[in-house]
Structures are given as C-alpha cells and as structure tokens.
Scaffold this active site. Sequence first.
Site, PDB file in Angstrom:
ATOM      1  N   HIS A   1       0.800  -1.231   0.000  1.00 10.65           N
ATOM      2  CA  HIS A   1       0.000   0.000   0.000  1.00 10.65           C
ATOM      3  C   HIS A   1       0.825   1.269   0.000  1.00 10.65           C
ATOM      4  O   HIS A   1       0.270   2.350   0.197  1.00 10.65           O
ATOM      5  CB  HIS A   1      -0.915   0.032   1.233  1.00 10.65           C
ATOM      6  CG  HIS A   1      -2.094  -0.871   1.143  1.00 10.65           C
ATOM      7  ND1 HIS A   1      -3.268  -0.534   0.497  1.00 10.65           N
ATOM      8  CD2 HIS A   1      -2.284  -2.118   1.621  1.00 10.65           C
ATOM      9  CE1 HIS A   1      -4.130  -1.534   0.597  1.00 10.65           C
ATOM     10  NE2 HIS A   1      -3.561  -2.503   1.270  1.00 10.65           N
TER      11      HIS A   1
ATOM     12  N   LYS B   1      -8.368  13.871   4.556  1.00  7.84           N
ATOM     13  CA  LYS B   1      -7.565  12.656   4.512  1.00  7.84           C
ATOM     14  C   LYS B   1      -6.521  12.770   5.616  1.00  7.84           C
ATOM     15  O   LYS B   1      -6.388  13.824   6.260  1.00  7.84           O
ATOM     16  CB  LYS B   1      -6.902  12.467   3.154  1.00  7.84           C
ATOM     17  CG  LYS B   1      -6.050  13.633   2.696  1.00  7.84           C
ATOM     18  CD  LYS B   1      -5.540  13.415   1.278  1.00  7.84           C
ATOM     19  CE  LYS B   1      -6.670  13.478   0.276  1.00  7.84           C
ATOM     20  NZ  LYS B   1      -6.474  12.653  -0.905  1.00  7.84           N
ATOM     21  N   ARG B   2      -5.794  11.712   5.837  1.00  7.01           N
ATOM     22  CA  ARG B   2      -4.716  11.745   6.813  1.00  7.01           C
ATOM     23  C   ARG B   2      -3.771  12.895   6.493  1.00  7.01           C
ATOM     24  O   ARG B   2      -3.451  13.142   5.336  1.00  7.01           O
ATOM     25  CB  ARG B   2      -3.979  10.398   6.783  1.00  7.01           C
ATOM     26  CG  ARG B   2      -2.890  10.218   7.797  1.00  7.01           C
ATOM     27  CD  ARG B   2      -2.521   8.735   7.883  1.00  7.01           C
ATOM     28  NE  ARG B   2      -2.325   8.138   6.568  1.00  7.01           N
ATOM     29  CZ  ARG B   2      -1.146   8.053   5.958  1.00  7.01           C
ATOM     30  NH1 ARG B   2      -0.061   8.546   6.525  1.00  7.01           N
ATOM     31  NH2 ARG B   2      -1.038   7.468   4.780  1.00  7.01           N
TER      32      ARG B   2
ATOM     33  N   LYS C   1       0.687  14.271   0.878  1.00 10.39           N
ATOM     34  CA  LYS C   1      -0.681  14.520   0.421  1.00 10.39           C
ATOM     35  C   LYS C   1      -0.916  16.012   0.148  1.00 10.39           C
ATOM     36  O   LYS C   1      -1.904  16.392  -0.441  1.00 10.39           O
ATOM     37  CB  LYS C   1      -1.683  13.984   1.451  1.00 10.39           C
ATOM     38  CG  LYS C   1      -1.635  12.457   1.576  1.00 10.39           C
ATOM     39  CD  LYS C   1      -2.594  11.952   2.643  1.00 10.39           C
ATOM     40  CE  LYS C   1      -2.478  10.443   2.846  1.00 10.39           C
ATOM     41  NZ  LYS C   1      -3.012   9.661   1.715  1.00 10.39           N
TER      42      LYS C   1
ATOM     43  N   THR D   1      -8.688   6.163  -1.823  1.00 10.15           N
ATOM     44  CA  THR D   1     -10.082   5.728  -1.970  1.00 10.15           C
ATOM     45  C   THR D   1     -11.026   6.901  -1.756  1.00 10.15           C
ATOM     46  O   THR D   1     -12.147   6.892  -2.253  1.00 10.15           O
ATOM     47  CB  THR D   1     -10.443   4.599  -0.978  1.00 10.15           C
ATOM     48  OG1 THR D   1     -10.098   4.996   0.352  1.00 10.15           O
ATOM     49  CG2 THR D   1      -9.710   3.314  -1.342  1.00 10.15           C
TER      50      THR D   1
ATOM     51  N   LYS E   1     -14.692   7.980  -3.580  1.00 12.78           N
ATOM     52  CA  LYS E   1     -15.939   8.319  -2.877  1.00 12.78           C
ATOM     53  C   LYS E   1     -16.451   9.688  -3.308  1.00 12.78           C
ATOM     54  O   LYS E   1     -17.658   9.886  -3.480  1.00 12.78           O
ATOM     55  CB  LYS E   1     -15.713   8.271  -1.370  1.00 12.78           C
ATOM     56  CG  LYS E   1     -15.361   6.891  -0.845  1.00 12.78           C
ATOM     57  CD  LYS E   1     -14.762   6.960   0.546  1.00 12.78           C
ATOM     58  CE  LYS E   1     -14.108   5.642   0.921  1.00 12.78           C
ATOM     59  NZ  LYS E   1     -13.252   5.734   2.120  1.00 12.78           N
TER      60      LYS E   1
END
Length: 843
Positions: free
Chosen positions: A387, A577-578, A583, A685, A689
């Site tokens: 991952h 998100k985290r 990111k 993911t 969504k």
Amino acid sequence: MPKPGAEMALNRNPQSAEARAMERARDLPNTRTATDVDSLRRSFLDHLQFSQGKDEHTATALDRYLALAYGVRDRLMRHWIQTQQAYYLHDAKRVYYLSLEFLMGKALENNLINLGLYDGAREALAGIGVDLSDLFTEEPDAGLGNGGLGRLAACYLDSMATLALPAYGYGIRYEFGIFDQEIRDGWQVERPEEWLRFGNPWEVARPEYEVPVAFYGRTEAYHDEQGRYRVRWVDARHVLGTPYDTPIAGYRNGTVNTLRLWRARASTEFDLADFNRGDYLAAVEEKNLSENISKVLYPNDVTVMGKELRLQQQYFFVACSIHDIVNRHLKMHEGFEGFADKVALQLNDTHPAIAVAELMRVLVDEHGFEWDDAWETCRAVFGYTNHTLLPEALERWAVDLFGRVLPRHLEIILEVNRRFLAGLRDRGVDPAAMARMSLIEEGPVRQVRMANLAVVGSHSVNGVAALHTELLRSDLFKDFDALWPERFNNKTNGVTPRRWMLQANPELARMITEVLGPGWETDLDQLRRLEPLAGDAAFRRRFREVKRQNKELLAAVVQRENGITLDVDSIFDVQVKRIHEYKRQLLDVLHVVAQYLRIKADPSYQPVPRTYLFGGKAAPGYAMAKWHIKLVNAVAEVVNHDLDVRGRIAVVFLKNYRVSLAERIFPAADLSEQISTAGKEASGTGNMKFALNGALTIGTLDGANVEIREEVGAENFFLFGLTVEQVKELRRRGYDPWEYYRQNRELKGVVDAIAGGTFSPGQPRLFQPIVDSLLNGGDPYLCLADFASYVRCQEEVSQAYLDPERWTRMAILNVARMGKFSSDRSIREYAEQIWNVQPVKLE
C-alpha cells in the site's frame, strides 16, 4: 467426509436430542427474527425491557439505540449461523484477510440497509414516537484504523460478504481506536477514543477459542525421535488472545461473514503471593503489561518502548489468527495435505508480514514439517498487498529488538534469507541486487525488512492502482520483479456503494434507482446508463437539488461542531484525509493564502465564492503534519474574521475527521482535492468516494487519479502538476525551491506572508519550521514546483463553476463512469486471480 468444526452452532450427531430440536426449530416459522413492522417493534420493546432493563419513562437515547441494535443482531445471528454451516457443509476454501486496521465506522444503519430492514425499522419506531435517525447518533464510530488502509479493509469485508465469499477478517480489538482530535489554539490535541465505553452490541466474545501467544524467552535445539534437527521455544512469557466476533452482512443475500478481533489479556490475572504481601502494583503488573498489547491503535513508535509494543501488536494478532486458521482446518481435515487448496491468506500491507515466519514456525516446530515442504506451503497460501511507495513506510525492525521479542522468528527469517540468497547466487544475481533483496538490511543498525519477507514468502504481490503497481515493478521491487515477474499484479482499490451511496447519499441513491431500477447497488457498472441523463435539463436540476440538500446537511454538522456558518452557494472545496506532507495539504493552504492576498491587494477582485474545507488527523509523533494543521487553523482565523473577504472565501478545519463525518462530507463536496506529489500516493479511496457522489476532482496524475481520469474523461477532470517522469527528471537535474520562490511573484508573496506573521500576529516567526521545510529543507514534496500549475487549474475550476449546467453535466458523468471503482470489482479480481476461491450462496 470433513469432520464437524468446533465452531458449528449445533452438534451434528444425529443421535443428539439438541441437534434434532435445532433442526425442527429451523423448519418452524421464526417469529423471533421476523422482519415485518410489528415484529421489529416487538423486538425493540423486548430488548428495551429485557436487555436494557428500562421502560418508556427511564430509557435514554442510548438505551433505545442498544435495544434496536440487539434486535438487528438477532436477525443477523440466524443468517450468521446458516452461513458458517454452509461453509462447513461445502468444505469451502476460505479467505483470511489479515489487517492491523479495520476502520468500520458505525454499524446500525449499514446493517439495516444490507438486511433490507431500514424502512421497516423506521416505520416500527415511528409508530411509538421514536425517530430512527436520532438513534444513529448514539452509536460511536468503531475507529480501529488510521485512514485509507483500514477503511479499504472495511469495504472489502462488505464486498466479500455481498459476493458470498467464504471469508474472515482478522485484526485487533483495540480498547482505544484512533484518537479523538480536539483543536486547541489551532493545534491538534489527542484524546483517548473510548468507543467501548458503553459496550459494543455487535460483538460476541468467544473465550472458548482463547489462544496462548509467546514472547521473549530463548530457543534450544534438539533432535526428535527420528533423529531430525529441531528447535523449541522455551522460557517465553505468555499472553492470551481472546477473540471477539462481529457479523458482517452481505447486501440482501443472506450471507453473514465474520470479523474476528483479538483482545490481549494476561495468562495470570494477578499474582496472589504479591497481593498477600501487600505489593498490589506488582500483583497486577503482568496483567497491565499484557493488556497494553490491545490497548491502543498504533502506539507512538518514536521511542524504543513504542516500537517494541507495536511489534508485539503485530505478532500477537498474527499468532492468534494463524493458530485459529490452522485449528479450523484440522477440525475439518486430517493433516495438511491440500492445505493450500482450502486456505488463502492475504496480508494487508506489511503489518502482518510476520505471519510468513509464524506459519513456518507452526508447520516446522509444532507439526514436524520438513523445511522445504513448509516453505512451499507458505508460499502457496500467502498473498501480499503493498500500500505504499514511501521507503520509510516499509517496516523495518532492528535485529536486536526483533530477536529479543521473537527469538524463534528471527532464526526462521535468517534461515529463509540464507536459503534465498544462496539461490540468488546460484542464478548469478549480482551482489548489489542481492543486497537490495536481502531480508536483512546491513548497516550501522541491522534491520529486518518486512516488505521483503512478504514478497519472498508470497505467491502473489499486488499494488492497488495501475500506476502504483507499475512503480512497484519498475522501482521499489524492481529486483524481485526481474526474478519473479509472474508474481506481480495489480488490483485497483474500490469502495462499497452500500456504505458510500445508499447510506451516505440516500437521496442520490433513490434518484438513481428511480431511473435505473434496483440492481445497480451490486453491479455498479450499471451507472453507465446515467450518461444520457447528463443531457437532460430536468435530471440536472434535480441532481443540483440533491447536492444542495447534502451541502445543507454538512453545514448543519459544521455549525454544531465548529460553530461556523457555511455559505451553501459557495464551492465546497474539500480536502479530507490523513495529514501527511506528501498529500500536500500545504499546497492547498498556499492557494488559499494566494486568494486572500489577491483580494486584499485588489478589492475589486470578485472570485467565485469558495469554502475551503480541510479535515484529517496527524500521527501523534508527526511534528510537521501538526504544524500544517496549525497553519490551516491560523489562516482560517484571519480569513474568517476579515470583513474585506467575507462572502468570497472562508476556511474551515473539520475537527475529528472520522467515518461518520466522512459520510456527510463526500456527498456535499463540489470539488475533491487529490493533489499528492506524483509517484507518492499508492491509490487513494477518498478520490473514488468523492467522484461517486458527484464531486469533480482537481488532481495530479498519481495513484488511482490516473484511472479515475481515464474513466470519467479528461474533460471532466481538472489536471495539474508534474508527472512521475517529470518529478524524476527535476530531481535528477537538481531541484532548487528558491528558484521557484524568486521567479513567481505571487508565490513569493504567499511564503513571505506566512513567514512574516500575517497569520500569526504577535508571533511573526511562528511558522518558520514550515517556511524552512519549503526553502531550506528542499521542499521534498515539490509544493513550490507545482504551485503555478495548481493556481492556473483552480482558475479553470472557477470558470467551470460559473456555468452550473456545464458543471452539473460533468458531475453526472463522474457518477455514471465510476462503476470500475466498486470494491465488488476489486474483490472479484482477488477471488479469481489470487485466492482461487468460489462463492458459497445460501439456498
């Protein structure tokens, strides 16, 4: 004939009176678990009285939630038992999904939907003056995960049950899940997340299947009766693992699978001798040390003690699970012949990779296997899902620590490595490649490479997006790919439409069902039939109405939890998100600051109104991520109180991001921020969504963004930024962030404003750590390099939003073309291409 399993709900001895009675009971009308409205109401009232001991005068909202949950669980139980019996009767091959995280969220609403009881339960409760939606708020989130990894595992459990696959999830029953996040003076503060404070109506304790787990001690060699060299693990300290089972319902198909979570407890609750001497703390010391293992999700592993506890957690749940899997197999079969034909084990990232060494230990030390036979068995049953592309996220354990905690497993890994490297030498592999592939990283501190163990010990290694798998093969695991190209494959992630549309966005789901009819919920490719409706003005108008309703629902949550009023006519520009540097929440903030400064410099500038919504948690030990949260909140404090920009931009940090909050955010979003540095995100993911719920994406060509853009069409996706190849080339030439800072006047103004205290009045150098990371720390995730492209792309977003008909067409086409990203498709590919497992459909 297979032998009956110990977990069977009844004795299959035909002479057993109990068995005959149970058989008769199953043939009778089952009024206890009937699903008509009157039976549901009766069940609720019975549990309120007999399970909760309350009446209409004393019952609290929590009591009512628990009463309904127990009533739903009654109906799950019947299907649960029937499902497990069917697996035994078919002697089915079973899948075991090992994951250190399961971010399940709330269960009541999801179970009502999957069992087809939602409307009946609402009517049953309304008849006695109870609002079903009020009860949903009483359930805590089961936050046994940190982010995408754990939520993916939850989606996969839903899909395995919906596809009627004989499957089990295995993990840890953390007493405290992912922390509750508070924001104090703009900083993240972690509070314990007490999700079990009032009990958990969905779980069933199974102390009869308790498993002893060893740690520490030493090994000693001996020769068995046949004179064969053997090793035993002695003088170990033992912990007991108690399983707690949670039923996982498939969507309206009668299948109910099992999530088995392990809780640690001491093998001796307390030392009576110490207690009698008055040493009360020593008397319970063993109990406390043991139970720490399942106390909290992801202890801070900055310290040696934290690392040791995390290693204990990983081995604890793996050892319990392997014991359980082997025991279940041996209750059905004589010996291990055909074990790989009945068992598939999937490692969800490197956290459970120690399972390879544990199964070797069980086969060799406990069941007398010869080494080569045991290794062949291991390789045949294990699959490994990677991952991450971040080297620092590929777990490594110091050899000294590993050997102290798990002495036998270190010996096994060293022997696996010795044989593996000998094989490489025989094949003429060059020494540099051998050093990269070794299970042991040589250096000042020798370390065990868990990812390499997972690759060597599995027959299948998969990435979770096409780009991610390509980069695994060409970069991270290129030496292994050269050795075993047939072992690598891609399984792009997916999300369950039951949770993320039927539950999270019921109005959109209802609208889709009206035009497509039922069936799309389990065949998401049917959404393609919506494409022509993107050209239908009435459909577009209704689509916008649903989006606005969802924005109003989120606005109500934000008002309640943050005390901020949102403008539902503005663009809801969302990044949740985290919190992690790759990111690039920071890039998003830089754009917000740029907009703010532009409005301040030019009062006539009238941007399309936007509400910038951020959410996510930073790991407790991740200092820079916490600085980014502080910066978002500092910018929000200034922007939201500045009358010059009011009505044009607003900034909100949504505290305590969690599954139940995500269920409100995804349907309400207009713009989905998927802006990670190209080559860093494995898949994502959240991107799926958002698009599935009608948000448009602004993103880089990273992770699953690449495939989402291919599916929805380049014209319906806002693309910016460097590609993976361009990132590599920039780094090869030598990236100088100062060059971008000096050449881009707007960027320089943004960085200078942050550095000069515009957002930290009275503390002008407060954000110097962030500025230093950008300018003097090399800007590792290329925020400055991608800034200009990002700002230009955001202008395209604004222009598109000014044309609501165009925007709505784009949004509808995003929904219509997201069928590929169902977790049902993902799991079907795992089942057919890796696990070789067949559905067992109930008659």
